[in-house]
Design a protein around this motif. Sequence first.
Motif, PDB file in Angstrom:
ATOM      1  N   ILE A   1       0.859  -1.176   0.000  1.00  0.00           N
ATOM      2  CA  ILE A   1       0.000   0.000   0.000  1.00  0.00           C
ATOM      3  C   ILE A   1       0.898   1.229   0.000  1.00  0.00           C
ATOM      4  CG2 ILE A   1      -1.767   1.275   1.253  1.00  0.00           C
ATOM      5  CD1 ILE A   1      -2.635  -1.357   2.517  1.00  0.00           C
ATOM      6  N   GLU A   2       0.582   2.179  -0.859  1.00  0.00           N
ATOM      7  CA  GLU A   2       1.392   3.390  -0.954  1.00  0.00           C
ATOM      8  C   GLU A   2       1.085   4.326   0.208  1.00  0.00           C
ATOM      9  OE1 GLU A   2       2.563   6.743  -4.295  1.00  0.00           O
ATOM     10  OE2 GLU A   2       1.210   5.127  -4.815  1.00  0.00           O
ATOM     11  N   PHE A   3       2.113   5.027   0.676  1.00  0.00           N
ATOM     12  CA  PHE A   3       1.953   5.956   1.787  1.00  0.00           C
ATOM     13  C   PHE A   3       0.894   7.001   1.434  1.00  0.00           C
ATOM     14  CE2 PHE A   3       2.854   9.636   4.356  1.00  0.00           C
ATOM     15  CZ  PHE A   3       3.120   9.096   5.593  1.00  0.00           C
ATOM     16  N   GLY A   4      -0.043   7.241   2.349  1.00  0.00           N
ATOM     17  CA  GLY A   4      -1.081   8.242   2.148  1.00  0.00           C
ATOM     18  C   GLY A   4      -2.265   7.758   1.341  1.00  0.00           C
ATOM     19  N   GLU A   5      -2.287   6.483   0.990  1.00  0.00           N
ATOM     20  CA  GLU A   5      -3.390   5.931   0.202  1.00  0.00           C
ATOM     21  C   GLU A   5      -4.615   5.727   1.098  1.00  0.00           C
ATOM     22  OE1 GLU A   5      -4.204   1.892  -2.386  1.00  0.00           O
ATOM     23  OE2 GLU A   5      -2.170   2.656  -2.227  1.00  0.00           O
ATOM     24  N   GLY A   6      -5.797   5.947   0.523  1.00  0.00           N
ATOM     25  CA  GLY A   6      -7.039   5.690   1.249  1.00  0.00           C
ATOM     26  C   GLY A   6      -7.245   4.192   1.399  1.00  0.00           C
ATOM     27  N   VAL A   7      -7.622   3.768   2.582  1.00  0.00           N
ATOM     28  CA  VAL A   7      -7.807   2.349   2.861  1.00  0.00           C
ATOM     29  C   VAL A   7      -9.058   2.141   3.702  1.00  0.00           C
ATOM     30  CG1 VAL A   7      -5.345   1.750   2.774  1.00  0.00           C
ATOM     31  CG2 VAL A   7      -6.350   2.463   4.935  1.00  0.00           C
ATOM     32  N   PHE A   8      -9.549   0.906   3.696  1.00  0.00           N
ATOM     33  CA  PHE A   8     -10.537   0.466   4.669  1.00  0.00           C
ATOM     34  C   PHE A   8      -9.778  -0.296   5.737  1.00  0.00           C
ATOM     35  CE2 PHE A   8     -13.761   0.534   1.156  1.00  0.00           C
ATOM     36  CZ  PHE A   8     -14.597   1.465   1.754  1.00  0.00           C
TER      37      PHE A   8
END
Length: 184
Positions: A149-156
Amino acid sequence: GMLMGAALPTKSTGTYAASRVMAFMKEVGCEYGDLTIKSDQEPAILSTTADIGKLRAGGGGKYVIENSPVGASASNGVVERGNQAITGQARVLLDSLEARWGVQIPYGHPVICYIIEYAAFLLNRFKVGHDGKTNYERCKAKKATTIGIEFGEGVFWKKRKIAGGALAQLTVTWEDGVYLGIRG
């Protein structure tokens, strides 16, 4: 060869810096036993090295502080190269984040603290050295695994289940969040 990065609130940080160093030493497996610390003679650094010694006092092992000569920053070359590597990686993460979000992030923003720690985390686990291994592989004798997952990416992200009766099973357990990295 493991690197640690942390954003400090001020130069005279009290025991915060020492506690972060102790957490890093625990991660790499050298929390106890003999330890030699090399530093320059800046008052804030001398205070931090003394605080680290106090925190380690219960663990046993020798604790030796070597001070480099005044004005001889070249004698700390390995540390300086580590600082440059973390700074460069943090700059890349910040630039990517600003481009993706379409904003200019000021240097005092709290996300900078996460970027610096995550930059060191990434370098330890993915920067391959001259021997074909990462710092993590040399330290732990196994390959690093991490989520992509890329830094600052939106996630659940999933919350812990709430204890309770039948209605607790109906509670929504997923939330929106922003991925700010992993602390080692």
